[in-house]
Design a protein around this motif. Structure first.
Motif, PDB file in Angstrom:
ATOM      1  N   ILE A 247      42.017  62.647 -41.072  1.00 28.84           N
ATOM      2  CA  ILE A 247      42.218  61.253 -40.661  1.00 28.84           C
ATOM      3  C   ILE A 247      41.802  60.263 -41.750  1.00 28.84           C
ATOM      4  O   ILE A 247      42.104  59.069 -41.664  1.00 28.84           O
ATOM      5  CB  ILE A 247      41.427  60.980 -39.359  1.00 28.84           C
ATOM      6  CG1 ILE A 247      41.921  59.687 -38.695  1.00 28.84           C
ATOM      7  CG2 ILE A 247      39.934  60.923 -39.625  1.00 28.84           C
ATOM      8  CD1 ILE A 247      41.254  59.398 -37.367  1.00 28.84           C
ATOM      9  N   THR A 248      41.146  60.746 -42.810  1.00 30.82           N
ATOM     10  CA  THR A 248      40.590  59.856 -43.829  1.00 30.82           C
ATOM     11  C   THR A 248      41.666  59.024 -44.521  1.00 30.82           C
ATOM     12  O   THR A 248      41.468  57.826 -44.781  1.00 30.82           O
ATOM     13  CB  THR A 248      39.819  60.667 -44.886  1.00 30.82           C
ATOM     14  OG1 THR A 248      38.886  61.519 -44.232  1.00 30.82           O
ATOM     15  CG2 THR A 248      39.081  59.753 -45.837  1.00 30.82           C
ATOM     16  N   VAL A 249      42.799  59.622 -44.839  1.00 31.65           N
ATOM     17  CA  VAL A 249      43.857  58.880 -45.538  1.00 31.65           C
ATOM     18  C   VAL A 249      44.367  57.742 -44.661  1.00 31.65           C
ATOM     19  O   VAL A 249      44.548  56.606 -45.130  1.00 31.65           O
ATOM     20  CB  VAL A 249      45.004  59.829 -45.925  1.00 31.65           C
ATOM     21  CG1 VAL A 249      46.113  59.063 -46.630  1.00 31.65           C
ATOM     22  CG2 VAL A 249      44.488  60.950 -46.830  1.00 31.65           C
ATOM     23  N   ALA A 250      44.578  58.023 -43.375  1.00 32.19           N
ATOM     24  CA  ALA A 250      45.019  56.970 -42.456  1.00 32.19           C
ATOM     25  C   ALA A 250      43.956  55.892 -42.316  1.00 32.19           C
ATOM     26  O   ALA A 250      44.271  54.699 -42.214  1.00 32.19           O
ATOM     27  CB  ALA A 250      45.352  57.574 -41.091  1.00 32.19           C
ATOM     28  N   ALA A 251      42.688  56.296 -42.315  1.00 29.52           N
ATOM     29  CA  ALA A 251      41.603  55.318 -42.227  1.00 29.52           C
ATOM     30  C   ALA A 251      41.597  54.400 -43.443  1.00 29.52           C
ATOM     31  O   ALA A 251      41.400  53.176 -43.317  1.00 29.52           O
ATOM     32  CB  ALA A 251      40.260  56.035 -42.096  1.00 29.52           C
ATOM     33  N   ALA A 252      41.808  54.965 -44.622  1.00 36.15           N
ATOM     34  CA  ALA A 252      41.851  54.145 -45.839  1.00 36.15           C
ATOM     35  C   ALA A 252      43.022  53.164 -45.802  1.00 36.15           C
ATOM     36  O   ALA A 252      42.876  51.996 -46.186  1.00 36.15           O
ATOM     37  CB  ALA A 252      41.947  55.046 -47.067  1.00 36.15           C
ATOM     38  N   VAL A 253      44.168  53.625 -45.335  1.00 38.93           N
ATOM     39  CA  VAL A 253      45.330  52.733 -45.221  1.00 38.93           C
ATOM     40  C   VAL A 253      45.054  51.636 -44.196  1.00 38.93           C
ATOM     41  O   VAL A 253      45.400  50.463 -44.410  1.00 38.93           O
ATOM     42  CB  VAL A 253      46.584  53.535 -44.836  1.00 38.93           C
ATOM     43  CG1 VAL A 253      47.771  52.606 -44.586  1.00 38.93           C
ATOM     44  CG2 VAL A 253      46.943  54.531 -45.937  1.00 38.93           C
ATOM     45  N   ALA A 254      44.420  51.989 -43.068  1.00 41.96           N
ATOM     46  CA  ALA A 254      44.093  50.994 -42.046  1.00 41.96           C
ATOM     47  C   ALA A 254      43.142  49.939 -42.597  1.00 41.96           C
ATOM     48  O   ALA A 254      43.304  48.733 -42.329  1.00 41.96           O
ATOM     49  CB  ALA A 254      43.478  51.683 -40.825  1.00 41.96           C
ATOM     50  N   VAL A 255      42.145  50.374 -43.365  1.00 45.76           N
ATOM     51  CA  VAL A 255      41.214  49.427 -43.982  1.00 45.76           C
ATOM     52  C   VAL A 255      41.969  48.492 -44.926  1.00 45.76           C
ATOM     53  O   VAL A 255      41.743  47.269 -44.936  1.00 45.76           O
ATOM     54  CB  VAL A 255      40.106  50.184 -44.743  1.00 45.76           C
ATOM     55  CG1 VAL A 255      39.322  49.237 -45.647  1.00 45.76           C
ATOM     56  CG2 VAL A 255      39.162  50.870 -43.763  1.00 45.76           C
ATOM     57  N   ALA A 256      42.868  49.042 -45.709  1.00 43.52           N
ATOM     58  CA  ALA A 256      43.643  48.215 -46.644  1.00 43.52           C
ATOM     59  C   ALA A 256      44.503  47.201 -45.895  1.00 43.52           C
ATOM     60  O   ALA A 256      44.596  46.028 -46.302  1.00 43.52           O
ATOM     61  CB  ALA A 256      44.517  49.111 -47.523  1.00 43.52           C
ATOM     62  N   VAL A 257      45.120  47.614 -44.798  1.00 48.37           N
ATOM     63  CA  VAL A 257      45.966  46.706 -44.009  1.00 48.37           C
ATOM     64  C   VAL A 257      45.139  45.574 -43.418  1.00 48.37           C
ATOM     65  O   VAL A 257      45.497  44.388 -43.509  1.00 48.37           O
ATOM     66  CB  VAL A 257      46.696  47.487 -42.903  1.00 48.37           C
ATOM     67  CG1 VAL A 257      47.379  46.528 -41.921  1.00 48.37           C
ATOM     68  CG2 VAL A 257      47.723  48.433 -43.499  1.00 48.37           C
ATOM     69  N   ILE A 258      44.013  45.922 -42.800  1.00 45.89           N
ATOM     70  CA  ILE A 258      43.161  44.907 -42.175  1.00 45.89           C
ATOM     71  C   ILE A 258      42.614  43.943 -43.219  1.00 45.89           C
ATOM     72  O   ILE A 258      42.629  42.718 -43.042  1.00 45.89           O
ATOM     73  CB  ILE A 258      42.014  45.583 -41.408  1.00 45.89           C
ATOM     74  CG1 ILE A 258      42.567  46.383 -40.226  1.00 45.89           C
ATOM     75  CG2 ILE A 258      41.000  44.547 -40.916  1.00 45.89           C
ATOM     76  CD1 ILE A 258      41.534  47.252 -39.543  1.00 45.89           C
ATOM     77  N   THR A 259      42.150  44.492 -44.333  1.00 48.71           N
ATOM     78  CA  THR A 259      41.574  43.653 -45.385  1.00 48.71           C
ATOM     79  C   THR A 259      42.610  42.705 -45.978  1.00 48.71           C
ATOM     80  O   THR A 259      42.356  41.501 -46.147  1.00 48.71           O
ATOM     81  CB  THR A 259      40.990  44.536 -46.497  1.00 48.71           C
ATOM     82  OG1 THR A 259      39.996  45.404 -45.935  1.00 48.71           O
ATOM     83  CG2 THR A 259      40.369  43.694 -47.590  1.00 48.71           C
ATOM     84  N   LEU A 260      43.777  43.239 -46.296  1.00 43.96           N
ATOM     85  CA  LEU A 260      44.824  42.426 -46.912  1.00 43.96           C
ATOM     86  C   LEU A 260      45.266  41.302 -45.986  1.00 43.96           C
ATOM     87  O   LEU A 260      45.362  40.137 -46.398  1.00 43.96           O
ATOM     88  CB  LEU A 260      46.016  43.307 -47.280  1.00 43.96           C
ATOM     89  CG  LEU A 260      47.229  42.595 -47.886  1.00 43.96           C
ATOM     90  CD1 LEU A 260      46.851  41.946 -49.213  1.00 43.96           C
ATOM     91  CD2 LEU A 260      48.387  43.565 -48.073  1.00 43.96           C
ATOM     92  N   ASN A 261      45.509  41.639 -44.719  1.00 45.23           N
ATOM     93  CA  ASN A 261      45.977  40.615 -43.783  1.00 45.23           C
ATOM     94  C   ASN A 261      44.909  39.574 -43.507  1.00 45.23           C
ATOM     95  O   ASN A 261      45.200  38.371 -43.446  1.00 45.23           O
ATOM     96  CB  ASN A 261      46.437  41.268 -42.480  1.00 45.23           C
ATOM     97  CG  ASN A 261      47.802  41.893 -42.587  1.00 45.23           C
ATOM     98  OD1 ASN A 261      48.818  41.244 -42.360  1.00 45.23           O
ATOM     99  ND2 ASN A 261      47.860  43.168 -42.945  1.00 45.23           N
ATOM    100  N   ALA A 262      43.644  40.007 -43.353  1.00 48.21           N
ATOM    101  CA  ALA A 262      42.562  39.055 -43.093  1.00 48.21           C
ATOM    102  C   ALA A 262      42.364  38.116 -44.281  1.00 48.21           C
ATOM    103  O   ALA A 262      42.216  36.892 -44.113  1.00 48.21           O
ATOM    104  CB  ALA A 262      41.271  39.805 -42.796  1.00 48.21           C
ATOM    105  N   ALA A 263      42.369  38.663 -45.492  1.00 52.38           N
ATOM    106  CA  ALA A 263      42.166  37.834 -46.675  1.00 52.38           C
ATOM    107  C   ALA A 263      43.312  36.840 -46.868  1.00 52.38           C
ATOM    108  O   ALA A 263      43.091  35.664 -47.195  1.00 52.38           O
ATOM    109  CB  ALA A 263      42.019  38.721 -47.907  1.00 52.38           C
ATOM    110  N   LEU A 264      44.544  37.294 -46.659  1.00 55.52           N
ATOM    111  CA  LEU A 264      45.691  36.406 -46.820  1.00 55.52           C
ATOM    112  C   LEU A 264      45.667  35.274 -45.802  1.00 55.52           C
ATOM    113  O   LEU A 264      45.944  34.114 -46.124  1.00 55.52           O
ATOM    114  CB  LEU A 264      46.990  37.200 -46.696  1.00 55.52           C
ATOM    115  CG  LEU A 264      47.350  38.115 -47.876  1.00 55.52           C
ATOM    116  CD1 LEU A 264      48.585  38.934 -47.556  1.00 55.52           C
ATOM    117  CD2 LEU A 264      47.553  37.310 -49.152  1.00 55.52           C
TER     118      LEU A 264
END
Length: 335
Positions: A154-171
Motif C-alpha cells: 500500500i506504500t506506493v498508493a500512500a505516497a501518491v495520495a500524499v502527493a495529491v493532497i499536498t498539491l491540491n492543498a498548496a494550490l
C-alpha cells in the motif's frame, strides 16, 4: 498463512519446483471454480493477532505522541515516527503481519509530515502554502524510505495520495480561485494514479507477486479520484442534476463497467456504486415509482453486479475479443 509471493519465493530458493506450484495453483482455482487471477487477492489480516498488535501499537503511539507533544509539539510527532519505524522492523519485516504493516506505515508517514509542519510552524516564519508543500514532500520521502525498507504494497498508493493532497492543498491556498477547478485537478490526479496502477499491473500480468498488490491499492486510490469529480461536474453532489444528468450517470457506470472488465479490476464499479444507485432510483421515481425507486434500483443493480461477478471472465473474454488487437495486447491477459 502464506501468499502467492511466498510460493514464488519458495521456488526461487529451491524448496518447490515451478511445475509443482503451477499445478497447486491450478488445483486451487479448480476447487474454487474460478481463476486465481480473477480474485484480486490482497492481505488485510493474517490472524486475530494482527488486531491485537494494532490496538497495542496505537495505544503506545498515541500516548508517546501526547507525552512528547506536551514537552514540545514537534517532539511528539518525531516520537510517533521513530516508534512506528522500530515497531515495523519486528512486526512487518520479521513477522510479516498485514494489518500492522498498513497501520504503522500510515502512522510513520503522517507523523513525519506532521513533524515537519509543526517544526516550520513553531520555529520559522513561512506562509502556509510553502509549509504544506515542505511537509507533504517530507511525508512522501518518508513513504519512499518505508517502501525501500519494508516493501508494504500500500506504500506506493500512500505516497501518491500524499502527493495529491499536498498539491491540491498548496494550490488552493496559494490561488483560492482554483477551487472552481478542483474537480478537474482531482480528475487529472486520478488519471495519473490510474496510469501508475496499470504500469504496476502490467509488470505482473499473472498476479502472483507483490507488484499486483501494489497495483490493487493504486486502483483503489484512482477510482474515487476519477469517479467523484466526474459525477460532481454533472451536479450530482449539489443536488442540481436533472433527469438527463441522471441518465448520463447510468451510462457512465456502464462505461466504467466496460473499463473495469478491460483492465480486470473492480474498484471503479465499487466507487461509483452510490452514485448510480441514487441516479437510477431518481429515474425510477420520475417514471412514477415513488417510494420503491431505491429498493428496486438496489435489486436490479445488485443482481446485475452479482451476475457480472459470477461470469466475470466470460464477459471479459467477449469484450477483449471485440477490442483492437493492439489495445488488447496492452491489457492484462485472459485468465
Amino acid at each position: 498463512m502464506y501468499t502467492d509471493e511466498d510460493l514464488s519465493h519458495a521456488v526461487q530458493v529451491g524448496i518447490f519446483q515451478q511445475q509443482d506450484v503451477a499445478r497447486f495453483r491450478a488445483m486451487v482455482a479448480s476447487r474454487q471454480h474460478t481463476s486465481l487471477m480473477d480474485e484480486e487477492h490482497f492481505r488485510l489480516l493474517s490472524g486475530f493477532n494482527d488486531i491485537f498488535v494494532v490496538i497495542a501499537a496505537l495505544l503506545l503511539l498515541g500516548c508517546a505522541g501526547w507525552l512528547g507533544g506536551t514537552l514540545w509539539p514537534p517532539l511528539g510527532a518525531v516520537l510517533v515516527a521513530a516508534l512506528s519505524w522500530l515497531l515495523a522492523e519486528y512486526f512487518v519485516r520479521q513477522r510479516r503481519m498485514a494489518l500492522p504493516a498498513i497501520v504503522l506505515l500510515g502512522s510513520f508517514v503522517s507523523a513525519s509530515g506532521m513533524a515537519v509542519l509543526l517544526l516550520l510552524d513553531s520555529g520559522l516564519e513561512t506562509t502556509m502554502a510553502p509549509a504544506i508543500l515542505t511537509a507533504g514532500s517530507a511525508a512522501a520521502a518518508a513513504a519512499w524510505l518505508h517502501w525501500r525498507r519494508f516493501r508494504v504494497p500500500i506504500t506506493v498508493a500512500a505516497a501518491v495520495a500524499v502527493a495529491v493532497i499536498t498539491l491540491n492543498a498548496a494550490l488552493l491556498l496559494q490561488w483560492p480561485n482554483l477551487r472552481h477547478s478542483s474537480d478537474l485537478l482531482l480528475l487529472g490526479c486520478g488519471g495519473i494514479a490510474f496510469w501508475l496502477a496499470m504500469r504496476w499491473d502490467m509488470q505482473d500480468p499473472s498476479r502472483q507477486t507483490r507488484k499486483s498488490d501494489v497495483a490493487f491499492w493504486l486502483h483503489l486510490l484512482a477510482a474515487p479520484l476519477i469517479v467523484h469529480p466526474v459525477f460532481s461536474l454533472l451536479g450530482i453532489q449539489s443536488g442540481e442534476a436533472g433527469s438527463s444528468a441522471m441518465l448520463a450517470v447510468v451510462l457512465l457506470y456502464l462505461l466504467f463497467g466496460l473499463l473495469s472488465l478491460a483492465v480486470d479490476r473492480r474498484a471503479l464499479l465499487v466507487s461509483a456504486l452510490a452514485y448510480v444507485l441514487y441516479a437510477f432510483s431518481h429515474l425510477l421515481q420520475d417514471a412514477g415509482l415513488q417510494g420503491q425507486g431505491f429498493a428496486l434500483s438496489g435489486l436490479l443493480i445488485g443482481s446485475a453486479l452479482l451476475l457480472m461477478s459470477a461470469f466475470w471472465q466470460r464477459c471479459r473474454q467477449q469484450l477483449l475479443a471485440r477490442l483492437p488487437a493492439t489495445l488488447g495486447a496492452r491489457l492484462p491477459p485472459q485468465a
